[in-house]
Design a protein around this motif. Sequence first.
Motif, short mmCIF file in Angstrom:
data_model
loop_
_atom_site.label_atom_id
_atom_site.label_comp_id
_atom_site.label_asym_id
_atom_site.label_seq_id
_atom_site.Cartn_x
_atom_site.Cartn_y
_atom_site.Cartn_z
N TRP A 1 -10.23 -3.29 -2.89
CA TRP A 1 -9.73 -4.66 -2.72
C TRP A 1 -8.59 -4.93 -3.70
N TRP A 2 -7.48 -5.39 -3.17
CA TRP A 2 -6.33 -5.75 -4.00
C TRP A 2 -5.33 -6.50 -3.13
N PRO B 1 -11.77 -6.82 5.16
CA PRO B 1 -13.19 -6.46 5.06
C PRO B 1 -13.55 -5.47 6.17
N THR C 1 0.84 -1.21 0.00
CA THR C 1 0.00 0.00 0.00
C THR C 1 0.87 1.25 0.00
N THR D 1 -10.56 2.86 2.52
CA THR D 1 -10.32 1.77 3.46
C THR D 1 -9.76 0.60 2.67
N VAL D 2 -8.74 -0.05 3.23
CA VAL D 2 -8.04 -1.10 2.48
C VAL D 2 -7.44 -2.13 3.40
C1 WT7 Z 1 -5.23 -9.48 1.19
C2 WT7 Z 1 -4.04 -8.86 0.55
C3 WT7 Z 1 -4.43 -4.49 -0.45
C4 WT7 Z 1 -3.12 -4.02 -0.04
C5 WT7 Z 1 -2.84 -4.24 1.39
C6 WT7 Z 1 -2.82 -5.69 1.78
C7 WT7 Z 1 -7.27 -8.66 2.02
C8 WT7 Z 1 -7.23 -6.39 0.92
C9 WT7 Z 1 -9.29 -5.76 1.10
C10 WT7 Z 1 -10.57 -5.14 1.10
C11 WT7 Z 1 -11.42 -7.07 2.11
C12 WT7 Z 1 -9.17 -7.06 1.64
C13 WT7 Z 1 -7.54 -9.82 1.07
C14 WT7 Z 1 -6.30 -9.85 0.20
N1 WT7 Z 1 -7.87 -7.41 1.53
N2 WT7 Z 1 -8.07 -5.40 0.66
N3 WT7 Z 1 -10.77 -3.90 0.61
N4 WT7 Z 1 -11.61 -5.84 1.61
N5 WT7 Z 1 -10.24 -7.70 2.15
O1 WT7 Z 1 -2.08 -6.42 0.84
O2 WT7 Z 1 -0.87 -7.91 2.42
O3 WT7 Z 1 -1.08 -8.51 -0.01
O4 WT7 Z 1 -3.07 -8.61 1.54
O5 WT7 Z 1 -5.84 -8.53 2.06
O6 WT7 Z 1 -7.65 -10.99 1.82
O7 WT7 Z 1 -6.05 -11.10 -0.38
P1 WT7 Z 1 -1.70 -7.90 1.19
#
Ligand code: WT7
Length: 683
Positions: A433-434, A409, A331, A405-406
Motif C-alpha cells: 500500500w502506497w 484492495p 509504480t 499486488t499494488v
Molecule cells: C491509491 C494511490 C500505489 C501506487 C500505485 C497507485 C490505492 C494503492 C493499494 C493497496 C489497497 C491501494 C489507495 C491509494 N492503493 N495501493 N495495496 N491496497 N489500496 O498510486 O495512483 O497514487 O493511488 O491507490 O487508495 O490512496 P496512486
Amino acid sequence: MVEKERTEVSEAEVAVHWGEEEYYYPPMEFIAQANFTDPTIFDRFSEEHFPECFKEFADMLDWYQYWHTTLDTSNPPFWKWFVGGKLNACYNCVDRHLEANRNKAAFIFVPEPEDEDHSVITYQELYVRVNEMAAVLQSLGLKTGDRVTIHMPMVVELPITMLACARLGIIHSVVFAGFSGQACADRIEDSGSHILVTIDAYYRSGKLLDHKVKADQAVQAAKEMGQEVEKVLVWRRYPGEYHSEAPMVEGRDVFVDDLLKAHRGARVEPVHMPAEAPLFLMYTSGTTGRPKGQQHSTGGYMAYVTWTSWAVQDIHPEDVYWCMADIGWITGHSYIVYGPLSLAATSVIYEGVPTYPDAGRPWRISEQLGVNIFHTSPTAIRMLRKADPDGPKNYPNVQFKHMTTVGEPIEPEVWRWYYHTVGKDKAVIVDTWWQTETGGFLCTTIPAIHAMKPGSAGPALPGIYATVLDDEGNEIPPGAGRAGNIVIRNPWPGITQGIWGNPERFIQTYYAKYNRDPNSKDWRDWPYFAGDAAVQAADGYFRILGRVDDVINVAGHRLGTKEIESAVLTVEEVAEAAVVPRADELKGTVPEVYASLKPGIEPSPEIEQKIVKAVETIISKIARPKNVYLVPDLPKTRSGKIMRRVLAAISNGKDPGDVTTLANPEIVKQIHEMVKARHQAEK
Ligand code: WT7
C-alpha cells in the motif's frame, strides 16, 4: 461535510463484517535466499532512532558528497532529507554498475506483437544511449532545473529519456501515454515545459496506435493556455520509418533518431545534484479539477526506492524482475526504473496489454525470459483469472519466487488464486500500500520476515509510524474493528516534496486535517493524511478500504470525480453533472455519470455517446463511464448541493437511505427506477 462522513461510516460498516483471514507463511527456500531477514530492523527504526535510522537507506547509494543533516524540519511540512549531500540518480542507476555488470541486461523490451523479438539492453548499452540522449537534450539548451514533459508508452526509449534528464538534473514529467492530448497539455502548462518528448506510434491490443497526433493536440492546447512548446522530440517506434498521420511541423518537430546521429559516442558528465533537488514531477488527480504535480526529490526518493526494492521486492542482480505497471505512473517510476536499476536488476518492459493476444501472454513472457519476480495490480489479476482461470497451469516453467499486488484492495478470493494458481504455492506475495505522493511502499509485509494475510497490505515498514485516526484525531487502536483514516505520523525519505507551484494546496490536502499547530517545527505535529480509509487488526496489519475523498480508483488509476465532471460539462447540452464510483468485478470501481440537460433538450443515446466521447478525449479511455444516465434533475440538498452519496448508493444497487430532507426527494425514485432498468438490461 455530511456526504463525506456518510461514506466513511459505510466503509466502517463493511469492515466490521469482515472475518479475519488465515496466515500464509513464506517458504523456507525463499527465506534462505532473501536479501533481508533481520527483524531487529524494527528496533533500529523505532521512534527514538528517528530520523538518523534512515542513513541505512541512503548508504545504499553512491554519493559525491555526504550529507550533514539527515532531516531538516525547519519549514514544515516541506521536509528536506540528507541535506548537504550530493548525488546523481542516473549515475546510481547506470554508471556505478558498469564495473561489475557491464554485460548484464538492464532492460528487456518485449514488443506487443508476439512475432517481434524482444530486445536486450545491457548496462553498457544503456550507458551509451543515455549519454547520447543527454547530449541531445544539452544541445537544445536544456539545463539543470528545467522541466521536460515526456508523453510516451512502454518502450525502452522512455527510461532512456528519463535517465538522460536525471543525468543533467532536468526535472522530467512523464505523462501516461493513454492520457489525451488535452490532459498532456494541462501537465505541460502546469510544469512550464518548453520541450515535449513523444513517439510516433506504439502497439496496443494488436493495433499500431498513432500517438504523435496527441502531441499536436497537446501543443495546441498548451498554447491556448499560454504555454509555448518550442520543440517536440519524436522517437520512432521503428527508427527511420514514420507511422503517424500527423505531419512533422517544420522548425518545431524533430526525430530523435536523426538528432542522435550528431551525438554518437558522446559522453556527458552526471551533474552533482543536491539531495533535495527535484528529480521528477508525477501528476495525480485530486478532488478538484486541476491535477497535482507531486515533486519527488533526488536523494530521499532514490534512497527510499532502492531500499524498498531490495528488502520488499527482494531484487538481486541475477533476478529477472517484471513489473507490469506502466512507467507513466509512480509504480513504474519507482519499481520499473529507479529502484530496480539502482540495484543492477534486469527489469522487463512490456509494450502491450496483458491479455494480448490471449491471457497466456504473461506466462509465455515469464517462461521465455525466466522472470522470477512478478509485480502487477488486482485488476490485471482479476482479468487474467476471468479470462483463463487454469491458464497458468499450462506453463510449468513459470517459477516465481515473489509476486506483488499494488494499487487497489485485493479480494481474499483473488489473492488465493494468485497464490495457488499463479504462484503455485511457492511464491511469496506482498500487497504493497502506497501512493504517488509517498514515493514508495509504506505498508506491506517484508516477505522473509512476516506471514502473509490475504486482503491485508500488512504492517508499516521500518521507520513508518502508521496509525488509524477517527475524524476527531483520536487513535483507533489495533483490533478495535473500526475503520478510520490511515495516517503516517512522521516524514520519511520518499515523501513528495510538495505540489509543484502550489504549497498552500499541499498543506490543505495532506496536513490541514490533523495538524496540531501550524507554527510548530516539530514533525510530531504534522501527521500525513493519506485520504484512505483503513482498519488495523490486532496483529498490526492494515486493511485498506479505499478512498475517503472524491477520487475514483479505476483499475489502480486515481481519477478525480470533479475532473470527469468538468469533461462531461464540455458537452453543450449538459446543464449539470455528477460522477460516482460503481463497484466493478474487474476494475475495482468505474465511473458512472448522472447528467441533467439544458431546458428544452430531450435525452437521447446520441447525447450519452457525446458524453462518453468527451470523457475519453479530454481525460482518457481509462475514465470511460460504465453508464451515462440523463436525468430530469440531480438530487440536491436544500442549499443546492448535489448529493453524490445518494447517486452512488443507487449506482451500486444499495438503499439510498433517508432522502426526505432533500430539496427534490421525488427525483430519487425516478432515478432509481431508471438505473434499475439499466442494471436489468446489463444482465
Ligand atoms: C491509491 C494511490 C500505489 C501506487 C500505485 C497507485 C490505492 C494503492 C493499494 C493497496 C489497497 C491501494 C489507495 C491509494 N492503493 N495501493 N495495496 N491496497 N489500496 O498510486 O495512483 O497514487 O493511488 O491507490 O487508495 O490512496 P496512486
